[in-house]
Write a protein that holds these residues in place. Structure first.
Motif, PDB file in Angstrom:
ATOM      1  N   GLY A 119       9.144  24.783 -27.985  1.00 14.00           N
ATOM      2  CA  GLY A 119       8.244  24.644 -29.082  1.00 14.00           C
ATOM      3  C   GLY A 119       8.371  23.289 -29.663  1.00 14.00           C
ATOM      4  O   GLY A 119       7.182  22.547 -30.094  1.00 14.00           O
ATOM      5  N   ASN A 123       4.615  21.121 -29.616  1.00 14.35           N
ATOM      6  CA  ASN A 123       4.054  20.934 -31.166  1.00 14.35           C
ATOM      7  C   ASN A 123       4.401  19.566 -31.745  1.00 14.35           C
ATOM      8  O   ASN A 123       3.543  19.274 -32.724  1.00 14.35           O
ATOM      9  CB  ASN A 123       4.570  22.184 -32.124  1.00 14.35           C
ATOM     10  CG  ASN A 123       4.193  23.413 -31.653  1.00 14.35           C
ATOM     11  OD1 ASN A 123       3.073  23.761 -32.170  1.00 14.35           O
ATOM     12  ND2 ASN A 123       5.073  23.964 -30.872  1.00 14.35           N
ATOM     13  N   TYR A 255       6.853  29.918 -32.133  1.00 14.10           N
ATOM     14  CA  TYR A 255       7.130  29.306 -30.829  1.00 14.10           C
ATOM     15  C   TYR A 255       7.098  30.328 -29.795  1.00 14.10           C
ATOM     16  O   TYR A 255       6.496  30.098 -28.685  1.00 14.10           O
ATOM     17  CB  TYR A 255       8.509  28.499 -30.996  1.00 14.10           C
ATOM     18  CG  TYR A 255       8.270  27.232 -31.675  1.00 14.10           C
ATOM     19  CD1 TYR A 255       7.174  26.841 -32.238  1.00 14.10           C
ATOM     20  CD2 TYR A 255       9.657  26.602 -31.714  1.00 14.10           C
ATOM     21  CE1 TYR A 255       7.363  25.508 -32.791  1.00 14.10           C
ATOM     22  CE2 TYR A 255       9.661  25.359 -32.595  1.00 14.10           C
ATOM     23  CZ  TYR A 255       8.509  24.663 -32.929  1.00 14.10           C
ATOM     24  OH  TYR A 255       8.517  23.651 -33.552  1.00 14.10           O
ATOM     25  N   GLN A 258       3.501  31.587 -29.032  1.00 19.68           N
ATOM     26  CA  GLN A 258       2.817  30.400 -28.228  1.00 19.68           C
ATOM     27  C   GLN A 258       3.158  30.390 -26.766  1.00 19.68           C
ATOM     28  O   GLN A 258       2.317  30.061 -26.068  1.00 19.68           O
ATOM     29  CB  GLN A 258       3.339  29.073 -28.928  1.00 19.68           C
ATOM     30  CG  GLN A 258       2.609  28.955 -30.422  1.00 19.68           C
ATOM     31  CD  GLN A 258       3.070  27.770 -31.119  1.00 19.68           C
ATOM     32  OE1 GLN A 258       3.971  26.904 -30.249  1.00 19.68           O
ATOM     33  NE2 GLN A 258       2.422  27.029 -32.170  1.00 19.68           N
ATOM     34  N   GLN A 259       4.454  30.888 -26.612  1.00 15.40           N
ATOM     35  CA  GLN A 259       4.814  30.491 -25.214  1.00 15.40           C
ATOM     36  C   GLN A 259       4.637  31.787 -24.438  1.00 15.40           C
ATOM     37  O   GLN A 259       5.216  31.864 -23.125  1.00 15.40           O
ATOM     38  CB  GLN A 259       6.222  30.010 -25.257  1.00 15.40           C
ATOM     39  CG  GLN A 259       6.799  28.792 -25.922  1.00 15.40           C
ATOM     40  CD  GLN A 259       7.989  28.533 -26.039  1.00 15.40           C
ATOM     41  OE1 GLN A 259       8.928  28.937 -25.524  1.00 15.40           O
ATOM     42  NE2 GLN A 259       8.186  27.748 -27.126  1.00 15.40           N
TER      43      GLN A 259
END
Length: 280
Positions: A119, A123, A255, A258-259
């Motif tokens: 993350g 980011n 995070y 997102q993954q």
């Protein structure tokens, strides 16, 4: 009541585990797993414990698959993550932003430290996580998760492969080998914290849904015992206000989503039930 319990050896759990803090109404029967994360798989897959330490990403993934566990607002392990990323300096200089298209090793793709570091890389440094060849050494604690990473050859060790040049970097490891250097340079950790005001949570505590539903007084007692034990080591234990805990949970939820480790972002309050949400 006797409760099957998994808690690692942390400053905030020491008083509970050495018996200096006790309860008149419950007994914690401690399971012996070393390292502690070896007990997370039986908790997720078999509900092996009534009370269990749990990596927060494992819990988020378990919740997404409907595993019967509930989060307690108790942090037992939190730390800055930047120091747990290494590269082999004998092969040239590597920076966080230079990880695109590299070979990166990690114990399991679903580790909490790995999720935090990915993350941060994505980011804050613009790394394309999908461009990386991820090499893993273990499967996920949650059996239903479909792991598409490349598994390392049987018997190989992650740091050994980095030293031998078979990996460009590793996440989740430390080493004193002279060729291995921190991926993040000095000061980057402090600047990240100054920017985000988040202390990354690694492990919290969960209880079984059945215990919460049937024995709320026992759950309250467990929570108070954990709080008392943490207070016994105030300088070494993770100290989280409700707001600091929420900020950290919001970030790791983001995070993790997102993954692709969970299908959607949870709201923090969803991680607790009607009982554990009220514990202070």
């Amino acid at each position: 009541m006797r409760l099957r319990t998994l808690l690692g050896d942390h400053p905030c759990t020491a008083a509970l585990k050495n018996g200096s803090i006790r309860s008149d109404s419950i007994t914690l029967d401690f399971a012996d797993y070393s390292p502690t994360h070896k007990g997370f798989k039986p908790m997720v897959r078999e509900q092996a414990f009534d009370v269990s330490e749990m990596a927060i990403v494992t819990y988020l993934m378990a919740k997404s698959f409907g595993k019967p566990m509930v989060l307690l607002p108790c942090v037992v392990m939190a730390r800055s993550q930047h120091a747990f990323a290494l590269y082999n300096a004998s092969l040239g200089t590597l920076t966080p932003a230079g990880l695109n298209n590299k070979r990166v090793g990690i114990r399991s793709f679903t580790t909490t430290t790995g999720a935090w570091l990915r993350g941060i890389l994505a980011n804050d440094y613009g790394v394309d996580l999908d461009s990386i060849d991820w090499i893993t050494f273990e499967d996920a604690h949650v059996a239903e998760f479909r792991d598409t990473t490349v598994r390392a050859p049987q018997g190989r060790q992650i740091v050994e492969m980095l030293i031998d040049g078979e990996l460009d970097a590793v996440l989740g490891e430390k080493s004193d080998h002279p060729d291995l250097k921190p991926l993040f340079r000095g000061g980057e950790e402090k600047s990240w914290f100054a920017k985000h005001q988040v202390m990354p949570i690694n492990h919290m505590v969960v209880i079984s849904e059945a215990l919460s539903a049937r024995h709320p007084d026992v759950v309250r007692e467990v929570f108070q015992l954990l709080q008392q034990s943490a207070a016994d080591a105030p300088t070494a234990s993770p100290q989280f206000s409700a707001e600091a805990m929420r900020r950290s949970l919001e970030m790791i939820i983001r995070y993790t989503a997102q993954q692709g480790l969970i299908p959607r972002e949870f709201v923090v309050d969803e991680l607790f039930d009607d009982l554990t949400r009220t514990l202070r």
